[in-house]
Each structure stands twice: as C-alpha cells, then as structure tokens.
Design an enzyme around this catalytic site. Structure first.
Site, PDB file in Angstrom:
ATOM      1  N   ASP A  88       0.871  -1.176   0.000  1.00  0.00           N
ATOM      2  CA  ASP A  88       0.000   0.000   0.000  1.00  0.00           C
ATOM      3  C   ASP A  88       0.908   1.226   0.000  1.00  0.00           C
ATOM      4  O   ASP A  88       1.519   1.555   1.017  1.00  0.00           O
ATOM      5  CB  ASP A  88      -0.890  -0.044   1.254  1.00  0.00           C
ATOM      6  CG  ASP A  88      -1.779   1.190   1.342  1.00  0.00           C
ATOM      7  OD1 ASP A  88      -1.720   2.033   0.411  1.00  0.00           O
ATOM      8  OD2 ASP A  88      -2.523   1.314   2.321  1.00  0.00           O
ATOM      9  N   ILE A  89       0.983   1.886  -1.152  1.00  0.00           N
ATOM     10  CA  ILE A  89       1.966   2.975  -1.259  1.00  0.00           C
ATOM     11  C   ILE A  89       1.624   4.176  -0.380  1.00  0.00           C
ATOM     12  O   ILE A  89       2.464   5.022  -0.132  1.00  0.00           O
ATOM     13  CB  ILE A  89       2.155   3.446  -2.724  1.00  0.00           C
ATOM     14  CG1 ILE A  89       0.824   3.820  -3.373  1.00  0.00           C
ATOM     15  CG2 ILE A  89       2.882   2.413  -3.541  1.00  0.00           C
ATOM     16  CD1 ILE A  89       0.979   4.448  -4.739  1.00  0.00           C
ATOM     17  N   LYS A 143       0.459  11.100 -19.101  1.00  0.00           N
ATOM     18  CA  LYS A 143      -0.558  12.145 -19.199  1.00  0.00           C
ATOM     19  C   LYS A 143      -1.893  11.603 -18.687  1.00  0.00           C
ATOM     20  O   LYS A 143      -2.068  10.385 -18.725  1.00  0.00           O
ATOM     21  CB  LYS A 143      -0.699  12.664 -20.639  1.00  0.00           C
ATOM     22  CG  LYS A 143      -0.743  11.622 -21.736  1.00  0.00           C
ATOM     23  CD  LYS A 143      -1.899  10.715 -21.946  1.00  0.00           C
ATOM     24  CE  LYS A 143      -3.273  11.165 -21.745  1.00  0.00           C
ATOM     25  NZ  LYS A 143      -4.258  10.062 -21.850  1.00  0.00           N
ATOM     26  N   ASP A 230      -8.252  13.867 -20.947  1.00  0.00           N
ATOM     27  CA  ASP A 230      -7.730  12.577 -21.412  1.00  0.00           C
ATOM     28  C   ASP A 230      -7.105  12.701 -22.809  1.00  0.00           C
ATOM     29  O   ASP A 230      -6.118  12.043 -23.110  1.00  0.00           O
ATOM     30  CB  ASP A 230      -8.874  11.545 -21.441  1.00  0.00           C
ATOM     31  CG  ASP A 230      -8.392  10.124 -21.719  1.00  0.00           C
ATOM     32  OD1 ASP A 230      -7.409   9.703 -21.083  1.00  0.00           O
ATOM     33  OD2 ASP A 230      -8.995   9.444 -22.573  1.00  0.00           O
ATOM     34  N   HIS A 235      -2.781  14.690 -26.381  1.00  0.00           N
ATOM     35  CA  HIS A 235      -2.625  14.150 -27.736  1.00  0.00           C
ATOM     36  C   HIS A 235      -3.043  15.165 -28.810  1.00  0.00           C
ATOM     37  O   HIS A 235      -2.317  15.414 -29.770  1.00  0.00           O
ATOM     38  CB  HIS A 235      -3.477  12.886 -27.928  1.00  0.00           C
ATOM     39  CG  HIS A 235      -3.210  11.802 -26.917  1.00  0.00           C
ATOM     40  ND1 HIS A 235      -1.968  11.564 -26.391  1.00  0.00           N
ATOM     41  CD2 HIS A 235      -4.028  10.866 -26.359  1.00  0.00           C
ATOM     42  CE1 HIS A 235      -2.036  10.543 -25.541  1.00  0.00           C
ATOM     43  NE2 HIS A 235      -3.282  10.107 -25.498  1.00  0.00           N
ATOM     44  N   LYS A 332     -15.273   9.600 -27.595  1.00  0.00           N
ATOM     45  CA  LYS A 332     -15.347   8.139 -27.463  1.00  0.00           C
ATOM     46  C   LYS A 332     -16.683   7.674 -28.020  1.00  0.00           C
ATOM     47  O   LYS A 332     -17.643   8.431 -28.075  1.00  0.00           O
ATOM     48  CB  LYS A 332     -15.258   7.747 -25.990  1.00  0.00           C
ATOM     49  CG  LYS A 332     -14.052   8.321 -25.279  1.00  0.00           C
ATOM     50  CD  LYS A 332     -13.156   7.236 -24.729  1.00  0.00           C
ATOM     51  CE  LYS A 332     -11.971   7.762 -23.957  1.00  0.00           C
ATOM     52  NZ  LYS A 332     -10.860   8.275 -24.734  1.00  0.00           N
TER      53      LYS A 332
HETATM   54  C1  BG6 Z   1      -4.955   7.215 -24.061  1.00  0.00           C
HETATM   55  C2  BG6 Z   1      -6.266   7.586 -23.427  1.00  0.00           C
HETATM   56  O1  BG6 Z   1      -3.981   8.160 -23.716  1.00  0.00           O
HETATM   57  O2  BG6 Z   1      -5.097   7.185 -25.465  1.00  0.00           O
HETATM   58  C3  BG6 Z   1      -7.356   6.609 -23.871  1.00  0.00           C
HETATM   59  O3  BG6 Z   1      -6.165   7.580 -22.015  1.00  0.00           O
HETATM   60  C4  BG6 Z   1      -7.405   6.508 -25.365  1.00  0.00           C
HETATM   61  O4  BG6 Z   1      -8.612   7.007 -23.359  1.00  0.00           O
HETATM   62  C5  BG6 Z   1      -6.020   6.238 -25.945  1.00  0.00           C
HETATM   63  O5  BG6 Z   1      -8.296   5.462 -25.726  1.00  0.00           O
HETATM   64  C6  BG6 Z   1      -6.008   6.307 -27.460  1.00  0.00           C
HETATM   65  O6  BG6 Z   1      -4.763   5.921 -27.937  1.00  0.00           O
HETATM   66  P1  BG6 Z   1      -4.564   5.375 -29.416  1.00  0.00           P
HETATM   67  O7  BG6 Z   1      -3.102   5.115 -29.517  1.00  0.00           O
HETATM   68  O8  BG6 Z   1      -5.402   4.151 -29.527  1.00  0.00           O
HETATM   69  O9  BG6 Z   1      -5.044   6.458 -30.324  1.00  0.00           O
END
Ligand code: BG6
Length: 484
Positions: A88-89, A143, A230, A235, A332
C-alpha cells in the site's frame, strides 16, 4: 547500447495501463530482442497477490490482447523476470519491503508511475525515505499530469523534491507514433507544402481524434478526468502544435519545443460557449449489438456530467494563422476509429469560372495518422467525357501510404518510447513547459464548462457526436469531413 542493465519497477501494476500497455510492451521488446540486459520487472500494487497469481493474471491478459501470443520460451523467460510486491503505497514505511528486491549496483532503474497523479507524492516520499531515488533512476509519468495548471505545478514540486529534472520522463504515446513524427518532414522538406502552409492559402483546418471504443471499464479513472483532459490537453494539442509551428531554427528537439510552446502561448483563450460543443454518449444498437450509455458503464450508480466528446473552434494568434479557424474534435464511442488532419485550401482568387461542381471548389489535403497512415490530396482535372470545362473531375492523389503498420519489425509507439528511456534520450518526451502552457489554455475551457453544465448534449454511441458539433461548422458554412 544494449549493454545497460536495468530493472523496471511498475507502480499500479494491476491497473489497465500496466496490464494492457506496459507489460505487453516489455514483452514485445523482449520478443524482438531489444531488451537483452533487462533483469527484473517489479510489479507493485495493493492487491494481495503473490507473484504466481500475478503472472497468471498477466498470462490471461496476454492471451486476450497480444496477437499470436504463445506459451513458449519467450514467455517463459519473460515471466521469470516478474516479481510481484503487494504494497500500500499510501503508507510510506511500507517501501522498506523493496529493500530485498531492489539491490542497486550500478544499474539503471526505471520507475513507472501508473497511478493517479494524486498518489505520486507517496511514491516520491517512499522512494526517498529509503534512498531508492538513486542517481541512476529514471521515472516515467503518464498524461494527463494533474488536473489544472496549479495542480501540475504542485505535482512538479513534489517530483523535484525526490528527483532531478533530467530523471523525469513525461510520456505521451502520440509522440512515439510514426505517422505523427512524419508531420514535420511533410511540412518542412517539401517546398510544395512549405510555402503555402499559411492563411494566404489555407481556409481552415480540421483535426479529429475519434475512437470507436468507450471507456473500457475505466470508470474510476475516466469519470474524474473526462475527454478534455484525457485527449485534448495532450494528444490533440501535440498534433495541433506540429501542424501550426513555425519552421524551427534547427531540428534540435529544444528548438522544436520552443516553437511548440510559442503556439501554445498564442492559442486564443476560449471564453465563448458558441465555440465549443460538449457531449456524452448514450446507448445504441449497432449491428445488433447493444452498446451501453456512458452512465450504464457504472450501472447508473451515479449521474455524471463528465464529457466523452468535445469539439471546438480555435484561433492561433500568429501572423501565419491570422483568421484561419482550426476545428478540433475528439470523442469516445464515435462512428470510426480515426485520427486525421484535413487541410482545406482556399478557392482561387479572381478565378471562379469553374463553378459547376457541387462541392466547394478547393484542394484539400488529408493526413490520416491512424489506423492507417496515408496522405492524399484532392485535385481537379478536366473530365475526359466532356469537351468543355464544365463538370471537372475530382482526383485523389496519394503521396504516402504505409500499409504494413503492424509488420513485425515495426516498433509500436510505446516500444519506441521505452527504448528512448533506456537510452536516456528525451527528444520524444514532453517538457514541463509544454505541459504548463497547455494547462493554461485548457483551464478556462474546463471552467467554462463547469459553470455551464447545461450545454452537455447527448449523442448516440456510434454517431459522429452531438448536433452542436455539426452546428459549430455550419455557422461558418463548413462541415466536418467524415470520410474514412
Ligand atoms: C490514451 C487515453 O492516452 O489514449 C485513452 O487515455 C485513449 O482514453 C487512448 O483510448 C487512445 O490511444 P490510441 O493510440 O489508440 O489512439
């Protein structure tokens, strides 16, 4: 280069990231004979497993997730390296347990923090207390780092109390994708694009990261985070920066980062609800398969305003991009998995005589990043069947087409980034400044949304998102390019 000895230590080893991404990455690198001197993989989590139980969990997981996975010599060698440590950290005295497992000589130790950033503080303190913050250690964090600019700054200070700057690797796996690394060569080594990549020629740019999957049993993570943090904060902003940067002084990564930061600093702050569209998916039946709504992912135990979709219209306040809107969207449970950039060129001034065609008359450059990596442009030519210049024909010219993306020798994004960490190279990692400036731009968007939850719009799973996303472009007489 392969003579380095190193151990991997994974915190949060029973989680999704560790079991679905990191362990398969290490396994694949072993299989491709890239990790000759790897000693141990120390998996740490709270669950009360022993090593044998943990290995059998990983085995089941690999069977499901790795193509052509076999119970062979590669797996047998790999599994011998795994040690599971139930810890347990949050009680930092527990880190003493690592004394027996981590016997430092002069080797490299790679600590991977696969836990929520709010737990970093315990790991840092625990490692420091027992002097595991060894000078040869590297730490990797994923991230989104933090939930806001302020939160990021706190996390940064916590990390810097136990580790030096150059020991910290901030990973964003999009920076390891071949197709994303291809953006700068496309822009800066081809005069054809170099010279007309600006507001004089470009009408607008669309960037889409759409995913077909939902949140995949990740409610506990995702419901706290949402699509903005996310996907957009990291990204999508990286892709936007690479598309928008000025030519760097050299290809030194620090010069490239400097230009990226300049874009982040010049992103116009979003203050207007009319520039964004926010959505959450609802249930649907697709090809006779029932797809759950977002709320059903948690058995409707909780109502939630967490967004699974965002689209926005953004301006960049640099001379190059004056008055050029960038339309960004990510979500999503959309219709297709697809990451792409579409550059719409302007109509030709003073010459609008070829006006017969139904669609907007302009060249359009599509850069598909995934699942396939393909770059093509629409051109118009005379239609052979006509004697005159009416009814021109649209031709699609492909410049680049990477078919065998899953071929065996090709390294995946995570595999490539892992090797960079082992070799101590930081070019493909995110700098602290980049994160700071991206949070500074994201914070007002989150604030705008949290003050106006009523703008949340529902969209059926499998669609292209909420209607407000279509309207966002329609208001400007444009529409999303949904060709895949
Ligand atoms: C991750 C996210 O960083 O990237 C996910 O946390 C997402 O929610 C994923 O599904 C998508 O990555 P890729 O490489 O499939 O485009």
């Amino acid at each position: 280069k392969n003579n380095i000895l190193y151990d991997f230590v994974i915190f949060g080893a029973t989680g999704d990231l560790a079991t679905k991404k990191l362990l398969p990455t290490i396994y694949m690198l072993e299989k491709k004979k890239k990790l000759k001197k790897n000693k141990k993989i120390i998996a740490i989590a709270r669950t009360n497993f022993n090593t044998i139980q943990y290995i059998s969990k990983i085995y089941e997981n690999f069977k499901k997730n790795i193509k052509n996975f076999k119970n062979d010599i590669i797996w047998n060698n790999f599994k011998k390296k795994i040690y599971y440590c139930s810890l347990d950290i949050q009680n930092i005295d527990n880190f003493i347990q690592l004394k027996n497992i981590l016997k430092f000589k002069n080797q490299l130790i790679i600590y991977y923090f696969c836990v929520m950033p709010s737990l970093y503080v315990f790991i840092c303190k625990g490692l420091k207390k027992f002097q595991f913050n060894y000078h040869n250690a590297r730490i990797i964090i994923e991230k989104p780092i933090g939930t806001s600019y302020e939160d990021y700054k706190n996390i940064k200070n916590i990390l810097l109390k136990s580790f030096k700057k150059d020991q910290i690797y901030r990973i964003d796996h999009y920076l390891g994708k071949n197709s994303i690394l291809n953006i700068l060569p496309l822009r800066f080594s081809n005069i054809f694009f170099f010279n007309n990549w600006c507001s004089q020629f470009i009408d607008h740019i669309q960037i889409t990261i759409s995913e077909k999957i939902g949140i995949e049993n990740r409610w506990n993570y995702f419901d706290k985070i949402g699509q903005i943090k996310d996907m957009l904060q990291n990204h999508l902003l990286h892709i936007l920066c690479l598309i928008a940067i000025e030519p760097p002084k050299s290809l030194n990564f620090l010069e490239i980062k400097k230009e990226k930061i300049n874009i982040l600093k010049n992103l116009q702050i979003i203050t207007d609800l009319n520039s964004i569209s926010i959505g959450q998916y609802t249930k649907n039946i697709i090809s006779e398969k029932k797809i759950k709504s977002y709320l059903e992912e948690n058995n409707l135990k909780k109502n939630s305003f967490t967004e699974t979709f965002i689209a926005l219209k953004v301006f960049i306040n640099t001379p190059r991009w004056k008055n050029v809107p960038f339309y960004l969207r990510t979500g999503k449970r959309l219709s297709k998995k697809c990451t792409k950039i579409v550059i719409f060129y302007k109509n030709i001034y003073n010459f609008s005589h070829f006006s017969n065609i139904n669609e907007n008359f302009n060249n359009c450059l599509t850069i598909y990043l995934q699942p396939k990596s393909k770059i093509f442009m629409n051109f118009y030519f005379k239609n052979k069947e006509n004697n005159f210049f009416n009814n021109l024909k649209k031709n699609q010219i492909t410049f680049y087409n990477e078919k065998k993306i899953y071929n065996n020798n090709f390294l995946s994004d995570y595999e490539k980034l892992f090797l960079e960490i082992i070799h101590g190279k930081k070019d493909l990692f995110v700098t602290s400044k980049e994160i700071e400036f991206s949070w500074k731009w994201i914070d007002p968007i989150i604030q705008l949304y949290t003050q106006n939850y009523n703008i949340l719009e529902y969209y059926p799973a499998g669609s292209w998102g909420p209607t407000s996303s279509e309207i966002l472009l329609k208001k400007d007489q444009k529409q999303w390019n949904n060709e895949t």
